[in-house]
Design a protein around this motif. Sequence first.
Motif: not given
Length: 159
Positions: A60-68
């Motif tokens: 969820k980091r920074d509006g969904g920019t975290g990677t799997a």
Amino acid sequence: MSKSVSTGTGVSNIETGSSMEQIRMFLGVHIGAGFIKEKNDEAYRELLSRALGIGMSVLKRDGGTGTAHEAVAATVRVFEESGRVNCGRGSNLNIDGEVECDASIMYTTVPSAPGSPSGKSNKSRRSNRNERKRHFASTGAVKGISSPITLCLKVAQAA
């Protein structure tokens, strides 16, 4: 005895910053096969919940920019640090009474789509398989490493 396998899942919908599109995320974990004594069941459920919470916060980091792959590594680190499961601090000892750890990680990256608020695009994922970059790293019987999954992630990212 409780179930022979402990699993957990986390599902979340988030809104991305400027586009207000919803992204559905899923993270599933498995902490081993075998029997868990009923008296330890709640502690394992708490561990699963904590690990999933950390993994989902990365996604969820920074509006969904975290990677799997970052989320998976963060989730596994919780298990490695817990001492409760057979990885990291909780590893079984080898025949010499020493801890040796194994870990692996694999993932695929795609180029970011121009103008995409999250740097991700389903269209670019489907576009050209040749643009994808595959990453893989593993460790085997390493000693003196507190987080084998972090070592794998760093090797995969460096390649």
